[in-house]
Enzyme design. Structure first.
Site, PDB file in Angstrom:
ATOM      1  N   ARG A  39      -8.904  15.166   9.592  1.00 25.59           N
ATOM      2  CA  ARG A  39      -8.971  13.345   9.829  1.00 25.59           C
ATOM      3  C   ARG A  39     -10.372  12.678  10.266  1.00 25.59           C
ATOM      4  O   ARG A  39     -11.831  13.946  10.608  1.00 25.59           O
ATOM      5  CB  ARG A  39      -8.351  13.716  10.753  1.00 25.59           C
ATOM      6  CG  ARG A  39      -7.047  13.526  10.373  1.00 25.59           C
ATOM      7  CD  ARG A  39      -5.586  14.106  12.156  1.00 25.59           C
ATOM      8  NE  ARG A  39      -5.688  12.714  12.465  1.00 25.59           N
ATOM      9  CZ  ARG A  39      -5.246  12.866  14.384  1.00 25.59           C
ATOM     10  NH1 ARG A  39      -4.549  13.947  14.746  1.00 25.59           N
ATOM     11  NH2 ARG A  39      -5.249  11.785  14.399  1.00 25.59           N
ATOM     12  N   GLU A  85      -1.035 -28.509 -23.472  1.00 23.65           N
ATOM     13  CA  GLU A  85      -0.166 -27.996 -22.034  1.00 23.65           C
ATOM     14  C   GLU A  85       0.903 -27.386 -22.702  1.00 23.65           C
ATOM     15  O   GLU A  85       1.843 -28.042 -23.672  1.00 23.65           O
ATOM     16  CB  GLU A  85      -0.336 -28.024 -20.808  1.00 23.65           C
ATOM     17  CG  GLU A  85      -1.347 -28.346 -19.655  1.00 23.65           C
ATOM     18  CD  GLU A  85      -1.947 -26.803 -19.803  1.00 23.65           C
ATOM     19  OE1 GLU A  85      -1.077 -25.731 -19.496  1.00 23.65           O
ATOM     20  OE2 GLU A  85      -3.382 -26.872 -20.607  1.00 23.65           O
ATOM     21  N   GLY A 140      -2.311 -23.230 -22.546  1.00 21.79           N
ATOM     22  CA  GLY A 140      -2.751 -24.237 -23.163  1.00 21.79           C
ATOM     23  C   GLY A 140      -2.967 -24.187 -24.182  1.00 21.79           C
ATOM     24  O   GLY A 140      -4.504 -22.849 -24.513  1.00 21.79           O
ATOM     25  N   ARG A 147       6.317 -16.394  -8.594  1.00 23.25           N
ATOM     26  CA  ARG A 147       6.350 -15.044  -8.693  1.00 23.25           C
ATOM     27  C   ARG A 147       6.617 -13.828  -8.512  1.00 23.25           C
ATOM     28  O   ARG A 147       7.013 -12.960  -8.324  1.00 23.25           O
ATOM     29  CB  ARG A 147       6.740 -15.470 -10.352  1.00 23.25           C
ATOM     30  CG  ARG A 147       7.161 -16.116 -11.234  1.00 23.25           C
ATOM     31  CD  ARG A 147       6.896 -16.337 -13.070  1.00 23.25           C
ATOM     32  NE  ARG A 147       5.385 -17.268 -13.334  1.00 23.25           N
ATOM     33  CZ  ARG A 147       5.047 -17.131 -14.162  1.00 23.25           C
ATOM     34  NH1 ARG A 147       4.726 -16.630 -14.785  1.00 23.25           N
ATOM     35  NH2 ARG A 147       4.202 -18.551 -14.440  1.00 23.25           N
ATOM     36  N   TYR A 165      -5.241  17.779  24.507  1.00 24.29           N
ATOM     37  CA  TYR A 165      -4.085  16.339  25.233  1.00 24.29           C
ATOM     38  C   TYR A 165      -3.720  16.712  25.913  1.00 24.29           C
ATOM     39  O   TYR A 165      -2.611  17.285  26.274  1.00 24.29           O
ATOM     40  CB  TYR A 165      -3.740  15.187  24.298  1.00 24.29           C
ATOM     41  CG  TYR A 165      -2.633  13.648  24.170  1.00 24.29           C
ATOM     42  CD1 TYR A 165      -3.967  13.457  24.655  1.00 24.29           C
ATOM     43  CD2 TYR A 165      -1.439  13.080  24.167  1.00 24.29           C
ATOM     44  CE1 TYR A 165      -3.385  11.696  25.111  1.00 24.29           C
ATOM     45  CE2 TYR A 165      -1.414  12.452  24.620  1.00 24.29           C
ATOM     46  CZ  TYR A 165      -1.979  11.564  25.349  1.00 24.29           C
ATOM     47  OH  TYR A 165      -1.671   9.895  25.379  1.00 24.29           O
ATOM     48  N   ALA A 224      -3.974  32.515  12.289  1.00 20.65           N
ATOM     49  CA  ALA A 224      -2.668  31.694  12.203  1.00 20.65           C
ATOM     50  C   ALA A 224      -2.321  31.035  13.298  1.00 20.65           C
ATOM     51  O   ALA A 224      -2.051  31.616  14.072  1.00 20.65           O
ATOM     52  CB  ALA A 224      -1.984  32.452  10.464  1.00 20.65           C
TER      53      ALA A 224
HETATM   54  C1  UD1 Z   1      -3.620 -23.424 -16.071  1.00 20.99           C
HETATM   55  C2  UD1 Z   1      -4.052 -24.002 -17.952  1.00 20.99           C
HETATM   56  C3  UD1 Z   1      -4.437 -23.546 -19.027  1.00 20.99           C
HETATM   57  C4  UD1 Z   1      -4.406 -22.317 -18.935  1.00 20.99           C
HETATM   58  C5  UD1 Z   1      -4.122 -20.993 -18.312  1.00 20.99           C
HETATM   59  C6  UD1 Z   1      -5.061 -19.796 -18.472  1.00 20.99           C
HETATM   60  C7  UD1 Z   1      -4.300 -26.455 -16.878  1.00 20.99           C
HETATM   61  C8  UD1 Z   1      -3.365 -27.351 -16.995  1.00 20.99           C
HETATM   62  N1  UD1 Z   1      -3.843 -25.648 -17.235  1.00 20.99           N
HETATM   63  O1  UD1 Z   1      -2.354 -23.414 -16.248  1.00 20.99           O
HETATM   64  O2  UD1 Z   1      -4.438 -24.662 -20.068  1.00 20.99           O
HETATM   65  O3  UD1 Z   1      -3.789 -21.283 -20.151  1.00 20.99           O
HETATM   66  O4  UD1 Z   1      -4.703 -21.304 -16.233  1.00 20.99           O
HETATM   67  O5  UD1 Z   1      -4.478 -19.020 -16.687  1.00 20.99           O
HETATM   68  O6  UD1 Z   1      -5.167 -26.238 -16.395  1.00 20.99           O
HETATM   69  N2  UD1 Z   1      -4.658 -23.390  -8.430  1.00 20.99           N
HETATM   70  C9  UD1 Z   1      -4.646 -24.272  -7.541  1.00 20.99           C
HETATM   71  N3  UD1 Z   1      -3.919 -25.584  -7.214  1.00 20.99           N
HETATM   72  C10 UD1 Z   1      -3.116 -26.244  -7.988  1.00 20.99           C
HETATM   73  C11 UD1 Z   1      -2.065 -26.272  -9.385  1.00 20.99           C
HETATM   74  C12 UD1 Z   1      -3.560 -24.240  -9.584  1.00 20.99           C
HETATM   75  O7  UD1 Z   1      -5.759 -24.297  -7.138  1.00 20.99           O
HETATM   76  O8  UD1 Z   1      -2.750 -27.619  -7.335  1.00 20.99           O
HETATM   77  C13 UD1 Z   1      -4.775 -22.990  -9.311  1.00 20.99           C
HETATM   78  C14 UD1 Z   1      -3.728 -21.953  -9.244  1.00 20.99           C
HETATM   79  O9  UD1 Z   1      -4.005 -21.078  -7.637  1.00 20.99           O
HETATM   80  C15 UD1 Z   1      -3.961 -21.016 -10.111  1.00 20.99           C
HETATM   81  C16 UD1 Z   1      -4.952 -22.022 -11.391  1.00 20.99           C
HETATM   82  O10 UD1 Z   1      -5.087 -22.854 -10.534  1.00 20.99           O
HETATM   83  O11 UD1 Z   1      -4.940 -19.306  -9.909  1.00 20.99           O
HETATM   84  C17 UD1 Z   1      -4.167 -21.726 -12.387  1.00 20.99           C
HETATM   85  O12 UD1 Z   1      -3.342 -23.030 -12.007  1.00 20.99           O
HETATM   86  P1  UD1 Z   1      -1.018 -22.097 -12.394  1.00 20.99           P
HETATM   87  O13 UD1 Z   1      -0.915 -23.145 -12.199  1.00 20.99           O
HETATM   88  O14 UD1 Z   1      -1.497 -20.835 -12.888  1.00 20.99           O
HETATM   89  O15 UD1 Z   1      -2.375 -23.011 -14.721  1.00 20.99           O
HETATM   90  P2  UD1 Z   1      -1.148 -22.712 -15.264  1.00 20.99           P
HETATM   91  O16 UD1 Z   1       0.330 -23.343 -15.823  1.00 20.99           O
HETATM   92  O17 UD1 Z   1      -1.670 -21.059 -15.563  1.00 20.99           O
HETATM   93 CA    CA Z   2       1.299 -21.108 -14.171  1.00 21.95          CA
END
Ligand code: UD1
Ligand code: CA
Length: 453
Positions: A330, A151, A136, A15, A384, A377
């Site tokens: 600078r 979730e 969640g 997004r 250079y 002025a």
């Molecule tokens: C998650 C939580 C949700 C919470 C919300 C808060 C879960 C299943 N859900 O949902 O309960 O309310 O965060 O913001 O945990 N990421 C990875 N690898 C992955 C998936 C995600 O590194 O495979 C990282 C993302 O980069 C991010 C974070 O985990 O930093 C959260 O992932 P995101 O997909 O945004 O979770 P939400 O659906 O928002």
């Molecule tokens: Ca998300």
């Protein structure tokens, strides 16, 4: 207690609609992930692991933090799967704290509270939101005991009405975490391995879940798009402005101030609107900074007045200087003290001696200028030659007439005077008047051309 921290940062951030990985988008001039890392490291963990995915090498290079371990999650199969990738590195930790790379404003105090609330059992950080959609939900028994996290996409109508949500931040015993992660299954609406499912497992196994709320709900807010990024930027800037005002700095409008680095300010410092501070900036006592001025890695001594619309970078400004409006200073510049730099003046890599003045429309580059010098002025140092830069020396009390061109390398002697409009390509003698321009002649009877009718 041996604390390990895992920061989840593998998500694509679709997004954001950007070629830059989400966690590298800047907040107050630094990547989102750098903010989370700074907070994580302030807890002095034994180990810190960042789980990265898309654009991984870019992320590692941008962060360049020696105390961090990196683990790649090549396929993003969910938050539980992400934590699982880090577990081999965290075996010998007592507890694991999970943070998100895109939740940048969580504060050290809130995390410390979470840790101390959960000496035994699981620590979970939640907040209550007016609009909980997308998050969640925390399902509790009538007694108030936490049961599980549901979730959004898996929630029933009743569950969707719950306003207490999961921030994602949790603290779990390594031993339990290992075991519960292995039990996760992707049988849910998103087909992902949800980290959040371990809460129900903790309840099943009789492990207490201790809930902690952060000091401010905004600490739980994540960045998913550029709107949220801009919102958090304003929140962070407001916090910084408030901290500065509490420390005695006057901000004429705290809503129009940006600190993208560090600012150390003395007493009675006033910043007018739209001042931008970047890098490390130090301002002495009684300093005034005018509207729309940018200061980047600058050290400013006491009682300096910097007027509107100046850009000052990698410079040292001595006491009692007056700069601007519309001055550009600078890198490599040192104004020793009591120096006046006026409008449309550019100074680069030069030292300007005590009380010297460059007040209008000048370029001074690679110059060593003594004290009490007056630059007329429009004076330019021609530093250079198309291939190399050359030095100009202007000794104490020299007076340079308007619109002179000083062709470097060249030295203007002490107390020398240079006639206006001179092109000075050879050293000018101390104490003497030097003119280097064609003589003024009058051509009698000359007529300007006129348009024929
Ligand atoms: C998650 C939580 C949700 C919470 C919300 C808060 C879960 C299943 N859900 O949902 O309960 O309310 O965060 O913001 O945990 N990421 C990875 N690898 C992955 C998936 C995600 O590194 O495979 C990282 C993302 O980069 C991010 C974070 O985990 O930093 C959260 O992932 P995101 O997909 O945004 O979770 P939400 O659906 O928002
Ligand atoms: Ca998300």
């Amino acid at each position: 207690m041996k604390l390990g921290i895992v920061i989840l940062a593998a998500g694509q951030g679709t997004r954001m609609k950007s070629s830059l990985p989400k966690v590298l988008h800047p907040l107050a001039g630094r990547p989102l992930l750098a903010h989370v890392l700074e907070t994580a490291l302030s807890l002095q963990p034994e180990k810190t692991v960042v789980v990265y995915g898309h654009g991984g090498e870019l992320v590692r290079d941008a962060i360049n933090e020696p105390d961090v371990l990196w683990v790649e999650q090549s396929e993003q199969l969910g938050t539980g799967h992400a934590v699982q990738q880090a577990m081999p590195l965290l075996q010998d930790m007592d507890k694991v704290l999970v943070l998100y790379g895109d939740v940048p404003l969580v504060r050290e105090e809130s995390l410390r509270k979470l840790i101390s609330n959960a000496e035994s059992g699981v620590g979970l950080m939640t907040v209550t939101l007016k609009d909980p959609s997308g998050y969640g939900r925390i399902q509790r028994e009538p007694s108030g005991k936490v049961q599980c996290i549901v979730e959004q996409k898996d929630a029933s109508r009743e569950q969707l009405a719950i306003s207490e949500i999961n921030t994602g931040i949790m603290l779990v015993d390594t031993r339990h975490l290992q075991q519960w992660l292995q039990e996760l299954s992707p049988k849910n609406a998103q087909g992902e391995y949800y980290l959040t499912d371990i809460i129900a497992m903790a309840v099943r196994d009789g492990v207490d879940v201790h809930v902690t709320q952060p000091g401010d709900v905004v600490e739980a807010e994540g960045v998913n798009d550029r709107l949220q990024l801009a919102t958090l930027e304003r929140v962070l800037q407001r916090w910084r402005a408030e901290a500065l005002m509490r420390d005695g700095v006057t901000l004429l409008d705290p809503a129009r101030f940006d600190l993208r680095g560090s600012l150390l300010a003395g007493t009675d410092v006033t910043l007018d609107v739209n001042v931008i501070i970047e890098g490390r900036v130090v301002l002495g006592d009684g300093v005034f900074v005018g509207a729309n001025t940018v200061l980047r890695n600058v050290q400013v001594a006491d009682n300096v007045c910097i007027r509107e619309n100046c850009v000052i970078e990698d410079a040292v400004i001595g006491a009692d200087c007056a700069i601007g409006p519309f001055s550009r200073i600078r890198p490599g510049t040192r104004l020793t003290g009591g120096v006046h730099i006026g409008n449309f003046v550019e100074i680069k890599n030069s030292t300007i001696g005590l009380g010297s003045k460059v007040n209008h429309l000048s370029y001074i580059g690679d110059t060593q200028m003594g004290s009490g010098v007056n630059i007329g002025a429009g004076t330019i140092t021609c530093n250079y030659d198309g291939a190399y830069k050359h030095q100009t020396t202007i000794e104490d009390k020299a007076f340079i007439g308007s619109n002179a061109a000083l062709v470097a390398p060249v030295c203007i002697g002490e107390d020398a005077t240079i006639g206006a409009g001179s092109v000075v390509a050879k050293d000018a003698a101390a104490g003497e008047l030097t003119l280097a321009r064609s003589k003024q002649t009058t051509i009698k009877g000359w007529k300007r051309p006129k348009k024929e009718r």
